[in-house]
Design a protein around this motif. Structure first.
Motif, PDB file in Angstrom:
ATOM      1  N   ARG A  33      50.021  35.873  29.707  1.00  0.00           N
ATOM      2  CA  ARG A  33      48.977  35.992  30.560  1.00  0.00           C
ATOM      3  C   ARG A  33      49.333  37.289  31.327  1.00  0.00           C
ATOM      4  NH1 ARG A  33      44.914  32.346  31.346  1.00  0.00           N
ATOM      5  NH2 ARG A  33      44.575  33.359  33.312  1.00  0.00           N
ATOM      6  N   LYS A  34      50.611  37.430  31.699  1.00  0.00           N
ATOM      7  CA  LYS A  34      51.281  38.612  32.682  1.00  0.00           C
ATOM      8  C   LYS A  34      50.698  39.718  31.694  1.00  0.00           C
ATOM      9  CE  LYS A  34      55.355  40.463  34.762  1.00  0.00           C
ATOM     10  NZ  LYS A  34      54.913  40.179  36.262  1.00  0.00           N
ATOM     11  N   ALA A  35      50.665  39.947  30.518  1.00  0.00           N
ATOM     12  CA  ALA A  35      50.431  41.135  29.482  1.00  0.00           C
ATOM     13  C   ALA A  35      48.905  41.087  29.718  1.00  0.00           C
ATOM     14  CB  ALA A  35      50.871  41.057  28.333  1.00  0.00           C
ATOM     15  N   GLN A  36      48.119  40.048  29.735  1.00  0.00           N
ATOM     16  CA  GLN A  36      46.753  40.261  29.549  1.00  0.00           C
ATOM     17  C   GLN A  36      46.003  40.406  30.904  1.00  0.00           C
ATOM     18  OE1 GLN A  36      46.120  35.935  28.307  1.00  0.00           O
ATOM     19  NE2 GLN A  36      45.633  36.521  26.080  1.00  0.00           N
ATOM     20  N   TRP A  37      46.567  40.434  31.775  1.00  0.00           N
ATOM     21  CA  TRP A  37      46.134  40.454  33.329  1.00  0.00           C
ATOM     22  C   TRP A  37      47.192  41.566  34.045  1.00  0.00           C
ATOM     23  CZ3 TRP A  37      41.430  38.390  34.567  1.00  0.00           C
ATOM     24  CH2 TRP A  37      40.820  37.287  33.910  1.00  0.00           C
ATOM     25  N   PRO A  38      46.909  42.559  33.778  1.00  0.00           N
ATOM     26  CA  PRO A  38      47.807  43.805  34.380  1.00  0.00           C
ATOM     27  C   PRO A  38      47.213  44.175  35.970  1.00  0.00           C
ATOM     28  CG  PRO A  38      46.696  44.814  32.853  1.00  0.00           C
ATOM     29  CD  PRO A  38      46.483  43.671  32.757  1.00  0.00           C
ATOM     30  N   TRP A  39      47.825  44.263  36.832  1.00  0.00           N
ATOM     31  CA  TRP A  39      47.414  44.630  38.147  1.00  0.00           C
ATOM     32  C   TRP A  39      46.582  45.866  38.222  1.00  0.00           C
ATOM     33  CZ3 TRP A  39      47.415  40.963  41.417  1.00  0.00           C
ATOM     34  CH2 TRP A  39      48.060  40.011  41.531  1.00  0.00           C
ATOM     35  N   LEU A  40      46.990  46.915  37.536  1.00  0.00           N
ATOM     36  CA  LEU A  40      46.088  48.195  37.670  1.00  0.00           C
ATOM     37  C   LEU A  40      44.829  48.000  37.236  1.00  0.00           C
ATOM     38  CD1 LEU A  40      46.529  51.042  38.770  1.00  0.00           C
ATOM     39  CD2 LEU A  40      47.184  51.619  36.397  1.00  0.00           C
ATOM     40  N   GLU A  41      44.647  47.309  36.269  1.00  0.00           N
ATOM     41  CA  GLU A  41      43.437  46.882  35.450  1.00  0.00           C
ATOM     42  C   GLU A  41      42.435  46.217  36.559  1.00  0.00           C
ATOM     43  OE1 GLU A  41      40.912  44.781  31.881  1.00  0.00           O
ATOM     44  OE2 GLU A  41      43.120  44.609  32.307  1.00  0.00           O
ATOM     45  N   GLN A  42      43.031  45.426  37.252  1.00  0.00           N
ATOM     46  CA  GLN A  42      42.428  44.509  38.279  1.00  0.00           C
ATOM     47  C   GLN A  42      42.025  45.381  39.580  1.00  0.00           C
ATOM     48  OE1 GLN A  42      43.741  40.196  38.601  1.00  0.00           O
ATOM     49  NE2 GLN A  42      45.377  41.180  37.542  1.00  0.00           N
ATOM     50  N   THR A  43      42.629  46.285  39.686  1.00  0.00           N
ATOM     51  CA  THR A  43      42.019  47.351  40.888  1.00  0.00           C
ATOM     52  C   THR A  43      40.672  47.928  40.543  1.00  0.00           C
ATOM     53  OG1 THR A  43      43.256  49.139  39.989  1.00  0.00           O
ATOM     54  CG2 THR A  43      44.612  47.720  41.437  1.00  0.00           C
ATOM     55  N   THR A  44      40.296  47.934  39.220  1.00  0.00           N
ATOM     56  CA  THR A  44      38.816  48.662  39.170  1.00  0.00           C
ATOM     57  C   THR A  44      37.719  47.774  39.535  1.00  0.00           C
ATOM     58  OG1 THR A  44      38.923  47.656  36.766  1.00  0.00           O
ATOM     59  CG2 THR A  44      40.083  49.895  37.180  1.00  0.00           C
ATOM     60  N   TYR A  45      38.127  46.446  39.807  1.00  0.00           N
ATOM     61  CA  TYR A  45      36.916  45.685  40.323  1.00  0.00           C
ATOM     62  C   TYR A  45      37.330  44.685  41.376  1.00  0.00           C
ATOM     63  CZ  TYR A  45      39.277  42.488  36.746  1.00  0.00           C
ATOM     64  OH  TYR A  45      40.275  41.848  35.847  1.00  0.00           O
ATOM     65  N   CYS A  46      38.233  45.138  42.511  1.00  0.00           N
ATOM     66  CA  CYS A  46      38.444  44.357  43.460  1.00  0.00           C
ATOM     67  C   CYS A  46      38.977  45.536  44.731  1.00  0.00           C
ATOM     68  CB  CYS A  46      39.549  43.531  43.254  1.00  0.00           C
ATOM     69  SG  CYS A  46      41.142  44.128  43.257  1.00  0.00           S
TER      70      CYS A  46
END
Length: 478
Positions: A315-328
């Protein structure tokens, strides 16, 4: 201990259920939270069928009642705790979901709280979590009485109706769209906090469940991406069979891990489906972010991020922090330190019962700690010890700060009396909270959210956090 740089206007949030305002009175509750605890933002659960979000303490049988509120069970039925507005749900068959809890009958929790919160300069941020129903360990309501909801359920590999609604089901997805729009358009709120805690197909197989979803909508969306659904189902069969055998104790010539790689590499369609499922799950997050911004660009959209995302290397590989910054606009990593040992060991047991079954926990957990960038108590001690705020909270905050690369602030989700399920599990103390607050700001966090629910917290433990905030200059001394 080094002095962290001063943070301008830090978020000091509190996750809180509607019942606390009824039990303690809106004004009295807000006065306590602001003056004693130092809170400047409320994350209010406004729709849920989970006691951890909208109820009283769910672990009272083991832990007793906290030092505030009403010390008695709450016959929570769940639902929406704001007034009904049918116009937002004309595009879905999910319509009748208002709470019928007698304690809050006919009341709109946001109408009750927002005027008094605004007088005090306290932000109001409704919080939502998927899944909404029947979530183990979260004090689920006994029944979900929403008409038509069974028509939205997932369909598993064997064609059976599964235990959760499919987030790709058009009616269920549009229902979520309506919920978010309704909140953004009708209340003087400051943002939305969203948490996505759905298990992927691979997660489910490791936990002994059949993978999904193969409902008509998922099949349609997969076909649009040129995924052969029938071939994928055939590929899942031997992978699922492997997990069933390994969990049952069957041995393999080359060991469980090599057998897993062998069957997975022979059936790569499983990984294609895992990615397809993952992207559709993230798409829901992105859609809700977009609805918030379309309704009011000034509102923030924060992600309440599952602790399994840092306890599980997949899951750590699937949910990288940088990607999540594009929608929060901000992230809140969940780090319920005193409770975390049990949660981590449960995660390790999924690996120890499947892929790593040929190794003892004492053998593989140190390697897992190294892979995950953690340094906590040994596997046979961590449940009773909990996780140390100076390593765990600090480490996860520093990891998130590095991961977001300055694009959004990090507000740590600090556990205060997160529900215990074992008598031997570590107990929250004022010192736990005190050190967690200091660790957050020392690691570069811009604020924090006391979690998971004020109704289950002891004020005596929150006093530890208040003391730290006073030392940091973020709360006036009483």
């Amino acid at each position: 201990m080094s002095t962290p740089p001063t943070v301008a206007d830090p978020m000091i949030g509190m996750q809180i259920s509607p019942i606390s305002f009824i039990d303690e009175g809106v004004e009295a509750c807000l006065n306590t939270l602001q003056n004693r605890v130092g809170v400047n933002a409320l994350m209010i659960g406004t729709i849920s069928w989970l006691g951890l979000k909208v109820g009283r303490r769910i672990s009272a049988e083991l832990e007793g009642w906290p030092d505030h509120g009403v010390p008695a069970p709450y016959t929570m039925q769940g639902g929406s705790y704001i007034k009904e507005r049918p116009e937002y749900y004309t595009n879905t068959h999910i319509k009748q979901f208002a709470s019928t809890d007698p304690e809050l009958a006919g009341q709109d929790i946001l109408d009750l709280v927002i005027p008094e919160a605004k007088k005090r300069g306290i932000k109001v941020i409704p919080e939502f979590m998927e899944p909404l129903f029947k979530y183990a360990g979260h004090g689920s309501a006994a029944a979900v009485l929403i008409p038509n909801m069974p028509q939205c359920m997932e369909i598993d590999l064997f064609g059976r109706i599964a235990g959760e609604p499919c987030t790709s089901n058009p009616d269920y997805r549009r229902w979520w769209h309506g919920i978010i729009e309704e909140h953004c358009r009708n209340y003087d709120i400051d943002g939305i906090m969203w948490c996505n805690e759905r298990n992927s197909p691979l997660d489910r197989m490791m936990q002994g469940q059949a993978p999904g979803c193969f409902c008509p909508q998922c099949r349609k969306e997969a076909a649009e991406r040129n995924i052969d659904v029938e071939r994928t189902k055939l590929a899942f069969a031997p992978v699922y069979e492997f997990f069933q055998k390994v969990r049952a104790g069957e041995t393999f010539v080359d060991g469980a891990f090599i057998e897993f790689l062998r069957v997975l590499l022979a059936n790569p369609e499983v990984l294609v489906w895992e990615k397809f499922w993952l992207e559709r799950s993230k798409d829901l997050d992105r859609e809700l972010y977009g609805i918030v911004k379309w309704c009011n660009p000034a509102l923030t959209f924060g992600l309440n991020v599952w602790n399994r995302n840092h306890f599980n290397p997949i899951r750590k590989a699937q949910w990288p922090w940088l990607e999540q910054t594009t929608y929060c606009d901000w992230v809140k990593p969940i780090t319920y330190q005193h409770q975390a040992g049990e949660v981590f060991i449960r995660e390790m047991n999924y690996f120890g019962g499947t892929l790593l079954r040929d190794f003892t926990r004492e053998e593989f957990v140190p390697a897992m700690y190294a892979l995950l960038g953690m340094n906590e108590a040994p596997a046979n001690e961590v449940i009773a010890a909990g996780m140390d705020p100076d390593t765990y909270v600090f480490g996860q905050c520093a990891d998130a700060v590095r991961g977001v690369q300055g694009k959004v602030p990090v507000y740590m989700g600090i556990g205060v009396d997160a529900p215990r399920i074992l008598t031997e599990q570590a107990v929250c103390t004022p010192d736990t909270v005190y050190r967690s607050v200091h660790a957050t700001f020392r690691a570069g966090g811009k604020g924090l959210v006391y979690s998971p629910n004020y109704a289950g917290m002891n004020l005596s433990n929150l006093d530890g956090g208040a003391r730290a905030l006073e030392e940091l200059g973020y709360k006036p001394k009483n």
